[in-house]
Design an enzyme around this catalytic site. Sequence first.
Site, PDB file in Angstrom:
ATOM      1  N   ASP A  18       0.866  -1.175   0.000  1.00  0.00           N
ATOM      2  CA  ASP A  18       0.000   0.000   0.000  1.00  0.00           C
ATOM      3  C   ASP A  18       0.907   1.231   0.000  1.00  0.00           C
ATOM      4  O   ASP A  18       1.751   1.384   0.893  1.00  0.00           O
ATOM      5  CB  ASP A  18      -0.852  -0.057   1.279  1.00  0.00           C
ATOM      6  N   ILE A  19       0.734   2.102  -0.951  1.00  0.00           N
ATOM      7  CA  ILE A  19       1.655   3.233  -1.082  1.00  0.00           C
ATOM      8  C   ILE A  19       1.551   4.194   0.106  1.00  0.00           C
ATOM      9  O   ILE A  19       2.520   4.859   0.449  1.00  0.00           O
ATOM     10  CB  ILE A  19       1.448   3.961  -2.427  1.00  0.00           C
ATOM     11  N   ASN A  32      -6.640  12.797 -10.404  1.00  0.00           N
ATOM     12  CA  ASN A  32      -7.346  13.265 -11.604  1.00  0.00           C
ATOM     13  C   ASN A  32      -7.146  14.778 -11.708  1.00  0.00           C
ATOM     14  O   ASN A  32      -6.602  15.395 -10.792  1.00  0.00           O
ATOM     15  CB  ASN A  32      -8.819  12.853 -11.584  1.00  0.00           C
ATOM     16  N   GLY A  40      -9.657   4.641  -6.086  1.00  0.00           N
ATOM     17  CA  GLY A  40      -8.362   3.980  -6.220  1.00  0.00           C
ATOM     18  C   GLY A  40      -7.316   4.535  -5.272  1.00  0.00           C
ATOM     19  O   GLY A  40      -7.597   4.860  -4.103  1.00  0.00           O
ATOM     20  N   VAL A  41      -6.105   4.678  -5.782  1.00  0.00           N
ATOM     21  CA  VAL A  41      -4.990   5.104  -4.948  1.00  0.00           C
ATOM     22  C   VAL A  41      -5.194   6.550  -4.472  1.00  0.00           C
ATOM     23  O   VAL A  41      -4.789   6.912  -3.354  1.00  0.00           O
ATOM     24  CB  VAL A  41      -3.653   4.888  -5.703  1.00  0.00           C
ATOM     25  N   ASP A  42      -5.842   7.351  -5.280  1.00  0.00           N
ATOM     26  CA  ASP A  42      -6.128   8.747  -4.919  1.00  0.00           C
ATOM     27  C   ASP A  42      -6.977   8.801  -3.640  1.00  0.00           C
ATOM     28  O   ASP A  42      -6.661   9.536  -2.687  1.00  0.00           O
ATOM     29  CB  ASP A  42      -6.869   9.381  -6.101  1.00  0.00           C
ATOM     30  N   SER A 125      -2.208   5.346 -13.995  1.00  0.00           N
ATOM     31  CA  SER A 125      -3.159   5.159 -15.118  1.00  0.00           C
ATOM     32  C   SER A 125      -3.661   3.731 -15.308  1.00  0.00           C
ATOM     33  O   SER A 125      -4.504   3.504 -16.174  1.00  0.00           O
ATOM     34  CB  SER A 125      -2.581   5.640 -16.465  1.00  0.00           C
ATOM     35  N   THR A 126      -3.132   2.757 -14.536  1.00  0.00           N
ATOM     36  CA  THR A 126      -3.461   1.357 -14.853  1.00  0.00           C
ATOM     37  C   THR A 126      -4.713   0.831 -14.147  1.00  0.00           C
ATOM     38  O   THR A 126      -5.065  -0.332 -14.313  1.00  0.00           O
ATOM     39  CB  THR A 126      -2.291   0.418 -14.502  1.00  0.00           C
ATOM     40  N   GLY A 127      -5.371   1.687 -13.358  1.00  0.00           N
ATOM     41  CA  GLY A 127      -6.603   1.280 -12.685  1.00  0.00           C
ATOM     42  C   GLY A 127      -7.797   1.829 -13.446  1.00  0.00           C
ATOM     43  O   GLY A 127      -8.101   1.413 -14.568  1.00  0.00           O
TER      44      GLY A 127
HETATM   45  P1  ADP Z   1      -5.698   5.693 -12.358  1.00  0.00           P
HETATM   46  O1  ADP Z   1      -6.949   6.534 -12.301  1.00  0.00           O
HETATM   47  O2  ADP Z   1      -4.463   6.533 -12.668  1.00  0.00           O
HETATM   48  O3  ADP Z   1      -5.839   4.509 -13.243  1.00  0.00           O
HETATM   49  P2  ADP Z   1      -6.052   4.033  -9.943  1.00  0.00           P
HETATM   50  O4  ADP Z   1      -5.946   4.489  -8.542  1.00  0.00           O
HETATM   51  O5  ADP Z   1      -7.400   3.595 -10.428  1.00  0.00           O
HETATM   52  O6  ADP Z   1      -5.446   5.225 -10.865  1.00  0.00           O
HETATM   53  O7  ADP Z   1      -5.045   2.834 -10.193  1.00  0.00           O
HETATM   54  C1  ADP Z   1      -3.648   2.980 -10.331  1.00  0.00           C
HETATM   55  C2  ADP Z   1      -2.955   1.800  -9.688  1.00  0.00           C
HETATM   56  O8  ADP Z   1      -2.900   1.990  -8.277  1.00  0.00           O
HETATM   57  C3  ADP Z   1      -3.650   0.446  -9.905  1.00  0.00           C
HETATM   58  O9  ADP Z   1      -2.653  -0.530 -10.164  1.00  0.00           O
HETATM   59  C4  ADP Z   1      -4.295   0.179  -8.541  1.00  0.00           C
HETATM   60  O10 ADP Z   1      -4.423  -1.211  -8.287  1.00  0.00           O
HETATM   61  C5  ADP Z   1      -3.256   0.779  -7.637  1.00  0.00           C
HETATM   62  N1  ADP Z   1      -3.654   1.089  -6.249  1.00  0.00           N
HETATM   63  C6  ADP Z   1      -4.883   1.264  -5.727  1.00  0.00           C
HETATM   64  N2  ADP Z   1      -4.798   1.543  -4.399  1.00  0.00           N
HETATM   65  C7  ADP Z   1      -3.469   1.534  -4.086  1.00  0.00           C
HETATM   66  C8  ADP Z   1      -2.718   1.718  -2.893  1.00  0.00           C
HETATM   67  N3  ADP Z   1      -3.301   1.995  -1.713  1.00  0.00           N
HETATM   68  N4  ADP Z   1      -1.352   1.619  -2.961  1.00  0.00           N
HETATM   69  C9  ADP Z   1      -0.735   1.347  -4.127  1.00  0.00           C
HETATM   70  N5  ADP Z   1      -1.382   1.172  -5.294  1.00  0.00           N
HETATM   71  C10 ADP Z   1      -2.732   1.243  -5.273  1.00  0.00           C
END
Ligand code: ADP
Length: 174
Positions: A18-19, A32, A40-42, A125-127
Amino acid sequence: MSNRGGGDHPKIQLVRGDITKQVVDAIVNAANSSLLGGGGVDGAIHRAAGPELVQHCRLLGGCQTGQAKVTPGFRLTARWIVHTVGPVWRGGTNGEPEQLASCYRESLARADEVGATSVAFPAISTGIFGYPIRAAAHIAVATVRTAATSVGVVRFVCFDDETWDAYESELDRP
Ligand code: ADP
């Protein structure tokens, strides 16, 4: 964790996790263009950093695709958050590769400006934005490997097996 590389370009680390939990100077947010939070990560970064983050982001006036802006980390261990806006995948012939490479370069440039020497990246961008993971991992690794930066350590944080596998095979290439 695995360590690769060395020399003048950043040393690359690959981790599962988890980042928001990374002990580094700066973490990168796949934001975004509003910079006001999302899924997602945001969403995870905003929850972990606390409500001060969105208050601060409101002052920044958004961010364009391929660009990056820095904020404090607030309640995170990381001192800084670099917010970058990746491209939405629209088939790959609409400038997506160049925009994604720009995210990595610009994020490292912002890290340099605040003196951060260790930076953790998610797979931008991969989510939700739909960029194919193997193509995205190739750009991430190639761009960081050749970046002109004072950042000494770049950590790619993989949230799932597919992401880990893509980075692992990319890092095995010379
Ligand atoms: P985007 O809109 O740029 O595609 P996302 O957040 O949907 O961003 O996904 C980008 C990547 O981050 C995906 O591989 C997703 O699985 C990953 N991700 C989601 N939550 C976390 C987290 N807490 N820590 C690290 N990576 C994460």
